[in-house]
Scaffold this motif. Structure first.
Motif: not given
Length: 394
Positions: A109-117, A162-169
């Motif tokens: 989900q966090s990766r998808a959000s990153l693509v969107k942003y 979004a990148e930070a959320e991907v890293q945290s996930a």
């Protein structure tokens, strides 16, 4: 007639008896002279100062070099235990696997959000560039251009979030595989597969202890420590030199440990309850013979005395009042002298006062003589050498 005969017989008998008595008296007077008193012999030891290392035996406990309590950093269900209890583990080795499904979904989900942003950012960058050119020819208002630039900054910030959320996930997903932070021996597990664990819980899942090297913590009284420092300052004792005292161990059953240790830390504060300071030594423990919590006796080499006087314990007597004395031979006569004893060294006493080099200490035969009596002194080392030499055949 018979009366005269009897009278002659009595006279003759008297004369014979007198002669017999004179013979006996003459025999006694002409014999050997009466034996004279024999001077008793004692075995003596000539006092010779020697170099002696000052050692102190202290009680202590072993402590693990490193201790890591294993706790989960994310919550979840334990799926597998990946180690053998009581075995040695390596740093980074996997210990538990938690259910990772929810964390894998969060990462997706966090990766998808990153693509969107990132797409939004790309659009905002194009709009900002276009409006910057149009405002130069007054095709759009200054306000519209400023709004486009603000939208670009917002889109860039959203991408960073979004990148930070991907890293945290990604980190949380990695935490579902619990690994050992140190190498060592692992204890029993407190959970089994199927147990629910939570992040940073109070109870540890297990514990890993590094046993090689291993620490030994011992305590020394402040009285002994102050006396040692005083003797070093006065020159009575000499320091071992490198500032790192050597230390050896005796195990609980009395056997010596086969590795030498080094004193690493000397306590800087005194325990108010016991009046002691704590010393910490480090020992190699390749065979894991020493385990945390074991009781040991540490023999600490602290200083050296090049003029130490050691005498056999059997040569010393102690009175009921605690006065320690020994017998010496001075000018052929026995003299009793009071001694000051520091400590025992094996089967000998370390004497700090009362004896000097060259004194003749009575080691054997002292129970047969009294102070002031004349004696014949025999060196005990000479007697021992004579006794060990085989007699020559005739």
């Amino acid at each position: 007639m018979s009366t005269k005969i009897i009278a002659k017989f009595l006279v003759t008998a008297a004369v014979c008896l007198s002669l017999f008595i004179l013979f006996l008296l003459g025999g006694c007077s002409s014999g050997e002279p009466a034996p004279q008193a024999v001077t008793p012999k004692v075995s003596v030891l000539s006092i010779k100062p020697q170099s002696q290392v000052l050692t102190t035996e202290l009680a202590g406990r072993t402590q693990a070099f490193m201790v890591a309590q294993i706790r989960p950093q994310v919550g979840g269900i334990v799926q597998r235990r990946l180690f053998v209890e009581g075995a040695d583990v390596k740093v980074g080795q996997a210990l538990y696997q938690l259910d990772a499904a929810a964390y894998s979904a969060a990462l997706a989900q966090s990766r998808a959000s990153l693509v969107k942003y990132r797409a939004t950012l790309k659009s905002a960058q194009a709009t900002a560039r276009r409006d910057a050119e149009l405002v130069k020819i007054n095709a759009i208002s200054q306000q519209a251009n400023e709004d486009a630039q603000a939208t670009l900054l917002t889109a860039a910030a959203d991408v960073q979030v979004a990148e930070a959320e991907v890293q945290s996930a990604r980190i949380n997903l990695a935490y579902t595989r619990i690994t050992s932070p140190v190498s060592g021996r692992i204890e029993t597990s407190t959970v089994t597969p199927g147990a629910l664990v939570v992040a940073n819980q109070d109870s540890a899942l297990t514990t890993v202890q590094q046993l090689d090297p291993i620490y030994v913590d011992v305590t020394q009284s402040t009285t002994e420590l102050l006396r040692l420092k005083r003797d070093l300052a006065s020159g009575v004792l000499q320091s071992n030199g490198n500032g790192e005292a050597r230390i050896s161990l005796k195990l609980d059953d009395g056997t010596p440990y086969n590795q030498q240790g080094r004193l690493k830390v000397s306590g800087i504060s005194v325990n108010e309850g016991t009046g002691t300071v704590t010393l910490r030594a480090e020992f190699a423990n390749p065979d894991h013979l020493l385990l945390p919590g074991m009781y040991v006796r540490a023999v600490l080499e602290q200083a050296r005395n090049d003029q130490a006087i050691l005498i056999p314990q059997k040569a010393v007597t102690r009175s009921a009042s605690g006065v320690t004395t020994a017998l010496l031979v001075v000018d052929g006569k026995v003299e009793q002298r009071e001694l000051t004893i520091d400590r025992a060294v094996g089967n000998q006493w370390w004497v700090t006062a009362g004896l000097k080099a060259g004194d003749q200490l009575v080691v054997e035969g002292g129970q047969k003589v009294r102070p002031g009596a004349a004696v014949q002194a025999q060196d005990i080392n000479t007697l021992a050498a004579t006794a060990s030499t085989p007699a020559k055949e005739s």
